[in-house]
Design a protein around this motif. Sequence first.
Motif, PDB file in Angstrom:
ATOM      1  N   ASP A 139      49.214  65.980  57.436  1.00 41.48           N
ATOM      2  CA  ASP A 139      50.117  67.137  57.895  1.00 41.48           C
ATOM      3  C   ASP A 139      49.633  67.708  58.863  1.00 41.48           C
ATOM      4  O   ASP A 139      48.443  68.281  58.944  1.00 41.48           O
ATOM      5  N   GLY A 140      50.501  68.076  60.005  1.00 46.58           N
ATOM      6  CA  GLY A 140      49.918  68.735  61.423  1.00 46.58           C
ATOM      7  C   GLY A 140      49.380  67.841  62.353  1.00 46.58           C
ATOM      8  O   GLY A 140      49.049  68.322  63.554  1.00 46.58           O
ATOM      9  N   GLU A 141      48.966  66.842  61.763  1.00 57.32           N
ATOM     10  CA  GLU A 141      48.558  65.771  62.615  1.00 57.32           C
ATOM     11  C   GLU A 141      49.306  64.199  63.016  1.00 57.32           C
ATOM     12  O   GLU A 141      50.049  64.016  62.311  1.00 57.32           O
ATOM     13  N   THR A 142      48.685  63.641  63.910  1.00 55.55           N
ATOM     14  CA  THR A 142      49.140  62.153  64.039  1.00 55.55           C
ATOM     15  C   THR A 142      48.085  61.230  64.154  1.00 55.55           C
ATOM     16  O   THR A 142      47.050  61.689  63.994  1.00 55.55           O
ATOM     17  N   LEU A 143      48.464  59.911  64.263  1.00 60.02           N
ATOM     18  CA  LEU A 143      47.548  58.845  64.584  1.00 60.02           C
ATOM     19  C   LEU A 143      46.723  58.947  65.759  1.00 60.02           C
ATOM     20  O   LEU A 143      45.619  58.118  65.842  1.00 60.02           O
ATOM     21  N   ALA A 144      47.139  59.745  66.565  1.00 61.96           N
ATOM     22  CA  ALA A 144      46.642  59.923  67.797  1.00 61.96           C
ATOM     23  C   ALA A 144      45.587  60.978  67.836  1.00 61.96           C
ATOM     24  O   ALA A 144      44.695  60.959  68.713  1.00 61.96           O
ATOM     25  N   SER A 145      45.622  61.720  67.038  1.00 59.75           N
ATOM     26  CA  SER A 145      44.660  62.811  66.667  1.00 59.75           C
ATOM     27  C   SER A 145      43.319  62.247  66.721  1.00 59.75           C
ATOM     28  O   SER A 145      42.843  61.538  66.085  1.00 59.75           O
ATOM     29  N   PRO A 146      42.340  62.902  67.346  1.00 58.78           N
ATOM     30  CA  PRO A 146      41.019  62.437  67.424  1.00 58.78           C
ATOM     31  C   PRO A 146      40.105  62.097  65.983  1.00 58.78           C
ATOM     32  O   PRO A 146      39.557  61.014  65.704  1.00 58.78           O
ATOM     33  N   SER A 147      40.469  62.940  65.171  1.00 58.83           N
ATOM     34  CA  SER A 147      39.813  62.791  63.884  1.00 58.83           C
ATOM     35  C   SER A 147      40.452  61.830  63.021  1.00 58.83           C
ATOM     36  O   SER A 147      39.627  60.887  62.318  1.00 58.83           O
ATOM     37  N   PHE A 157      48.515  53.329  57.343  1.00 64.70           N
ATOM     38  CA  PHE A 157      47.907  54.474  57.403  1.00 64.70           C
ATOM     39  C   PHE A 157      49.124  55.716  57.714  1.00 64.70           C
ATOM     40  O   PHE A 157      49.990  55.557  58.112  1.00 64.70           O
ATOM     41  N   LYS A 158      48.786  56.739  57.025  1.00 65.71           N
ATOM     42  CA  LYS A 158      49.997  57.920  57.434  1.00 65.71           C
ATOM     43  C   LYS A 158      48.864  59.154  57.801  1.00 65.71           C
ATOM     44  O   LYS A 158      48.105  59.563  56.765  1.00 65.71           O
ATOM     45  N   ALA A 159      49.046  59.797  58.648  1.00 65.11           N
ATOM     46  CA  ALA A 159      48.447  60.908  59.278  1.00 65.11           C
ATOM     47  C   ALA A 159      48.568  62.038  58.298  1.00 65.11           C
ATOM     48  O   ALA A 159      49.740  62.309  57.670  1.00 65.11           O
ATOM     49  N   LYS A 178      41.805  59.140  64.452  1.00 64.54           N
ATOM     50  CA  LYS A 178      41.555  58.065  64.969  1.00 64.54           C
ATOM     51  C   LYS A 178      40.067  57.403  64.644  1.00 64.54           C
ATOM     52  O   LYS A 178      39.803  56.459  64.381  1.00 64.54           O
ATOM     53  N   ARG A 179      39.324  58.598  64.402  1.00 64.21           N
ATOM     54  CA  ARG A 179      37.863  58.036  64.065  1.00 64.21           C
ATOM     55  C   ARG A 179      37.787  57.431  62.521  1.00 64.21           C
ATOM     56  O   ARG A 179      37.240  56.667  62.408  1.00 64.21           O
TER      57      ARG A 179
END
Length: 730
Positions: free
Chosen positions: A81-89, A77-79, A91-92
Amino acid sequence: MANYLYKLGDWTYRKRKRVVVGWLAILIVIALAVVSLGMKFNDDMSIPGTPSEEAMNVLNKEFSQSGEKGGQVRLIFKAKDGETLASPSTKRIIESTLKQATKDSAVKEIARPYQTGTISENEKIGYADITYKVEANKVTENSKEKVKEIAETARDKGLQTELAGSVAFSEIEVGGASEGIGIMIAYGVLAFTFASFLAAGLPIITSIVGLGAGILTVLFTTNFMNVQSVSLSLAVMIGLAVGIDYALFIMSRHRQYLAEGFSIRESIARATATAGSAVVFAGVTVIIALCGLSIVGVPFLTTMGIAAAITVFAVLLIAITLVPAVISIAGNRISPARRNRLFSKWNNGDKQNKEANRWGRFIARFPIQIALVCVVLTGIISYPALHMELGLPDNGMKSEDTTERRGYDLMAEGFGAGVNGPLVVIMDASKSNQANQAFSEGIKELGELKNIATITPPMPNKSGDYALLNITPKTGPNDTKTKDLVHALRDKSDELKKQHNLELMVTGSTAVNIDISEKLTEALPQFAGVIVAFALLLLVLVFRSIIVPLKAVLGFIMTLTATLGFAVFVLQDGHFAGLFGVPEAGPLLNFMPVLVTGILFGLAMDYEVFLVSRIREEFMHTGNARKSVLSGLKHSGPVVTAAGLIMIAVFASFIFSGETTIKSMGLAMAFGVLFDAFVIRMTLIPALMILLKKASWYFPKWLDRIIPNVDVEGESLNTTKVKSRERFSK
């Protein structure tokens, strides 16, 4: 040989319908057997006895519970732009995706990135491993489709999701567009050569029947021996090319005999006896060369050779049985030899020398200059082979259109290039009295080595005598620095043995690849030497000459070095990579040099026999060495040219394959045939024979008495009364 084949040709004429029905029955029986038993490919490409294979055996024995027994699919997976894998959306989305994967009953377990910590430092890239209950090659298509669907679902939600792991999603295809393109070009060459659409179609039809028989037999054997899926494509490539060529030679000779006034029956019998003898010799040579791959001692290479040899044997039988039968059925619809105007203009002789075409006269006029040009050209093309590197194509060499390649790039971006080729190291302290201390000393020593990104803590086995750890290099699996690291680890093992009674064993896909490549590099000179010796014996037997076989072997060596040089220039160095559709430059396929040596030897001997046997036949009749070379080029040169173009077209069509292995083999073989047929056999060999004159045919009398006469040219037909009464009868 010629007399036996003459009788066979006459028999097929009389029993033509039975021959056709018999071959159709054979195809049906083999097809039913394949449908009944199925097919079971095994893509294991290991070599017993290599250091990495021995280490793998220890791994399976001492760490049986930790070893991977089930196939794995890695979801990368690659998040956004502007987000990371830790971002709630994000992660869901990942959790929802992995939850869908658990619905497949074939899944054993799932290692989630948030639990295992498989997330990059910048938290932009991470991966989850799905482990199945069965081995990678037994994971069903249904399970693969489910993984593809959940990956597509994640993509639809804006999260880049790619696939990797031991379960393959991009499979080798046989019978697709590549073969179709080759067949279409071959038909065009045949139509131009024969100036007849019907005559052009018959070699295509018969070769497809032979190819079908060979491939079905190979599929049947997968139930009883380990056959790699790539072996099937290789068998198709070789079988189709030689099948069309063999049919071409026999049909071409048949039309020549018709033009000389022979009846259809006599013409077919004589064509089978003369061209058929050359076909049998050439086919047996190819088969022996392919089976000779077994002397290298590499199981998967032996299997590839046997699979291709089975197919060549099938098309050989077709050429001397079904081809004459089909010609018999066609009857008067196959016209005597006639050429189109363009072909005739080039091949016709002049008033002074009607037995020479333009190409022959050109070679006869400048033999020294032509020979020198051929040698210099070979040297220039062969030069890149001096820095040849061998390896196995990985996902990093696939097209960017594939999910495996995109996943490979994502892993390298997030975790470094070495993550795609980790090394598995087994620490053996079974001979040490203090195993834990030996392990600690070993870890300290390993930390001093260069090009190591990470080392995992050692995990001991139940007895505590062995410990397992993973080393991630800084460089990719096919990088020379990674190879140096593997050798450095093994050298370090020698030091640790003396100091701490600790042995290091290195395995994993990268180490296995390195060991296989080095094993095959060592085997190449030995195999090439055996091939050269075998070629000399065969050609002495056929041509009853000392010089002609030496020239033929010299030409084969020149073809081999030029082919390897061209392959390095394009595939490894990346020149003209875009033109040939090579997605990524990299090391040559590690078994390519050995495989190309065996195949090119067989094919080179094909053209040598078809061309030089005609030259020898003319020399035996006239005693004029120069005239015999010119006559051979005029009468056999056009057929050899057409055969070469057909084989080049078939091999080149595989360049369009999406599989890197097949693409690289197709490119190398197409160039090899091009160089051998037109630079060596049609140019250099005639030039040398003109220069050497009668010396080319020197043969000691004592040797002539003890060597049997195989009669490839069919001389016995001219000295015995074989149905000569049919010659001008209709």
